[in-house]
Scaffold this active site. Sequence first.
Site, PDB file in Angstrom:
ATOM      1  N   ASN A   9      -3.630  23.398  19.218  1.00 53.06           N
ATOM      2  CA  ASN A   9      -5.014  23.836  19.061  1.00 53.06           C
ATOM      3  C   ASN A   9      -5.294  24.868  20.153  1.00 53.06           C
ATOM      4  O   ASN A   9      -5.482  24.509  21.313  1.00 53.06           O
ATOM      5  CB  ASN A   9      -5.944  22.621  19.194  1.00 53.06           C
ATOM      6  CG  ASN A   9      -7.411  23.007  19.160  1.00 53.06           C
ATOM      7  OD1 ASN A   9      -7.758  24.141  18.835  1.00 53.06           O
ATOM      8  ND2 ASN A   9      -8.281  22.068  19.501  1.00 53.06           N
ATOM      9  N   TRP A  10      -5.295  26.128  19.755  1.00 50.94           N
ATOM     10  CA  TRP A  10      -5.471  27.199  20.751  1.00 50.94           C
ATOM     11  C   TRP A  10      -6.926  27.296  21.227  1.00 50.94           C
ATOM     12  O   TRP A  10      -7.204  28.020  22.184  1.00 50.94           O
ATOM     13  CB  TRP A  10      -5.039  28.549  20.155  1.00 50.94           C
ATOM     14  CG  TRP A  10      -3.563  28.659  19.883  1.00 50.94           C
ATOM     15  CD1 TRP A  10      -2.616  27.666  20.001  1.00 50.94           C
ATOM     16  CD2 TRP A  10      -2.850  29.829  19.450  1.00 50.94           C
ATOM     17  NE1 TRP A  10      -1.374  28.157  19.667  1.00 50.94           N
ATOM     18  CE2 TRP A  10      -1.486  29.482  19.321  1.00 50.94           C
ATOM     19  CE3 TRP A  10      -3.228  31.134  19.143  1.00 50.94           C
ATOM     20  CZ2 TRP A  10      -0.509  30.394  18.912  1.00 50.94           C
ATOM     21  CZ3 TRP A  10      -2.257  32.039  18.734  1.00 50.94           C
ATOM     22  CH2 TRP A  10      -0.906  31.670  18.625  1.00 50.94           C
ATOM     23  N   LYS A  11      -7.837  26.634  20.567  1.00 45.59           N
ATOM     24  CA  LYS A  11      -9.269  26.699  20.915  1.00 45.59           C
ATOM     25  C   LYS A  11      -9.720  28.159  21.023  1.00 45.59           C
ATOM     26  O   LYS A  11      -9.214  29.007  20.291  1.00 45.59           O
ATOM     27  CB  LYS A  11      -9.559  25.917  22.198  1.00 45.59           C
ATOM     28  CG  LYS A  11      -8.985  24.505  22.157  1.00 45.59           C
ATOM     29  CD  LYS A  11      -9.519  23.630  23.232  1.00 45.59           C
ATOM     30  CE  LYS A  11      -8.769  22.308  23.231  1.00 45.59           C
ATOM     31  NZ  LYS A  11      -9.329  21.323  24.106  1.00 45.59           N
ATOM     32  N   HIS A  98     -13.184  17.863  15.687  1.00 45.74           N
ATOM     33  CA  HIS A  98     -12.697  17.843  17.077  1.00 45.74           C
ATOM     34  C   HIS A  98     -13.840  17.382  17.987  1.00 45.74           C
ATOM     35  O   HIS A  98     -15.009  17.697  17.731  1.00 45.74           O
ATOM     36  CB  HIS A  98     -12.206  19.241  17.474  1.00 45.74           C
ATOM     37  CG  HIS A  98     -11.465  19.227  18.770  1.00 45.74           C
ATOM     38  ND1 HIS A  98     -12.111  19.220  19.983  1.00 45.74           N
ATOM     39  CD2 HIS A  98     -10.139  19.183  19.051  1.00 45.74           C
ATOM     40  CE1 HIS A  98     -11.205  19.179  20.954  1.00 45.74           C
ATOM     41  NE2 HIS A  98     -10.001  19.160  20.409  1.00 45.74           N
ATOM     42  N   GLU A 100     -14.905  18.446  20.652  1.00 46.66           N
ATOM     43  CA  GLU A 100     -15.746  19.545  21.151  1.00 46.66           C
ATOM     44  C   GLU A 100     -16.768  19.970  20.098  1.00 46.66           C
ATOM     45  O   GLU A 100     -17.885  20.365  20.430  1.00 46.66           O
ATOM     46  CB  GLU A 100     -14.852  20.720  21.588  1.00 46.66           C
ATOM     47  CG  GLU A 100     -14.116  20.380  22.876  1.00 46.66           C
ATOM     48  CD  GLU A 100     -12.759  21.043  23.034  1.00 46.66           C
ATOM     49  OE1 GLU A 100     -12.473  22.030  22.331  1.00 46.66           O
ATOM     50  OE2 GLU A 100     -11.977  20.554  23.872  1.00 46.66           O
ATOM     51  N   GLU A 170      -7.799  11.218  19.315  1.00 51.93           N
ATOM     52  CA  GLU A 170      -7.903  11.950  20.584  1.00 51.93           C
ATOM     53  C   GLU A 170      -8.972  11.303  21.467  1.00 51.93           C
ATOM     54  O   GLU A 170     -10.165  11.602  21.323  1.00 51.93           O
ATOM     55  CB  GLU A 170      -8.308  13.399  20.318  1.00 51.93           C
ATOM     56  CG  GLU A 170      -7.348  14.172  19.453  1.00 51.93           C
ATOM     57  CD  GLU A 170      -7.438  15.664  19.711  1.00 51.93           C
ATOM     58  OE1 GLU A 170      -6.427  16.248  20.077  1.00 51.93           O
ATOM     59  OE2 GLU A 170      -8.540  16.228  19.580  1.00 51.93           O
ATOM     60  N   GLY A 176      -7.983  17.657  27.816  1.00 51.18           N
ATOM     61  CA  GLY A 176      -8.148  18.705  28.823  1.00 51.18           C
ATOM     62  C   GLY A 176      -8.332  18.174  30.230  1.00 51.18           C
ATOM     63  O   GLY A 176      -8.727  18.917  31.130  1.00 51.18           O
ATOM     64  N   SER A 215      -4.019  15.687  26.491  1.00 48.29           N
ATOM     65  CA  SER A 215      -3.115  16.034  27.588  1.00 48.29           C
ATOM     66  C   SER A 215      -1.646  15.739  27.286  1.00 48.29           C
ATOM     67  O   SER A 215      -0.897  15.309  28.154  1.00 48.29           O
ATOM     68  CB  SER A 215      -3.568  15.345  28.886  1.00 48.29           C
ATOM     69  OG  SER A 215      -4.869  15.783  29.233  1.00 48.29           O
ATOM     70  N   GLY A 236      -3.656  20.725  23.048  1.00 46.18           N
ATOM     71  CA  GLY A 236      -4.533  21.824  23.454  1.00 46.18           C
ATOM     72  C   GLY A 236      -3.852  22.716  24.475  1.00 46.18           C
ATOM     73  O   GLY A 236      -3.066  23.602  24.142  1.00 46.18           O
ATOM     74  N   GLY A 237      -4.136  22.474  25.752  1.00 43.38           N
ATOM     75  CA  GLY A 237      -3.685  23.344  26.840  1.00 43.38           C
ATOM     76  C   GLY A 237      -2.196  23.687  26.791  1.00 43.38           C
ATOM     77  O   GLY A 237      -1.816  24.855  26.963  1.00 43.38           O
TER      78      GLY A 237
END
Length: 252
Positions: A9-11, A98, A100, A170, A176, A215, A236-237
């Site tokens: 997930n590049w966000k 998600h 977010e 998640e 994150g 993470s 993600g990251g």
Amino acid sequence: MREKIAAGNWKMNKTLDEANTLASELKGMIADEVKGDSIVILCTPFPYLLTIKNLIGSGTRIKIGAQNCSEHEAGAYTGEVSAPMLKSLGIPYVILGHSERRQYFGEDGKLLAKKVDVALKHELTPIFCCGEPLEVREANGHETLVKKQVEESLFHLDATALQKVVIAYEPVWAIGTGKTATAQQAQDMHAVIRKHLASMYGDVANNISILYGGSVNAANAKELFACADVDGGLVGGASLKSREFTEIAKSF
Ligand code: PEP
């Protein structure tokens, strides 16, 4: 269908040049190094979907996904992107719900049920996210909340439709933050989710991919993915670095 999946997930990250560089590096590394039958999904920002899809091309295990879509099919919804638009680009996956989106854009279970429906109607595979915030985990309410999230947005589907959905568990406290759920915590929650699906859909629950997100990195992916009910990760990251994400994709 239950598959092993490493989804990135590049966000809201990367310029076009940076996105192209990341995708080109991943294309080469994943073709050369990832064995077996797992798939890799790159969930890019909307503006890059078509470019990255064309760059990756066909005949590869890498698929492309969006990070959201509207609950509406078309109309006066400025700034929104619809499921038919994604379908017309040939994008097969879309992340829905998600944390977010739930936290910053007020998306709730009812709205997400509509988004799941419109995605499925247009033959997109939803990657449906669920997971509890820290205070809920600390109050031992995580199982109840996650079961409710799954129920609210997925339990109206029939068994055929449900089998087209990928679920991502998640825990919000792990997204994150560098704080990963232990493999045991992940396995326990994935088993709870699968059992809950089985209570409604019987054996069909065994055909659903349930990914862990929070993470995930090259150092912890192997242990997480080895869990019986963990079918891969939503990352993600660590998905923004080609070497790190390739190592994750090699962790099955
Ligand atoms: C995510 O955004 O879905 C996620 C799991 O992020 P991270 O891997 O950075 O925790």
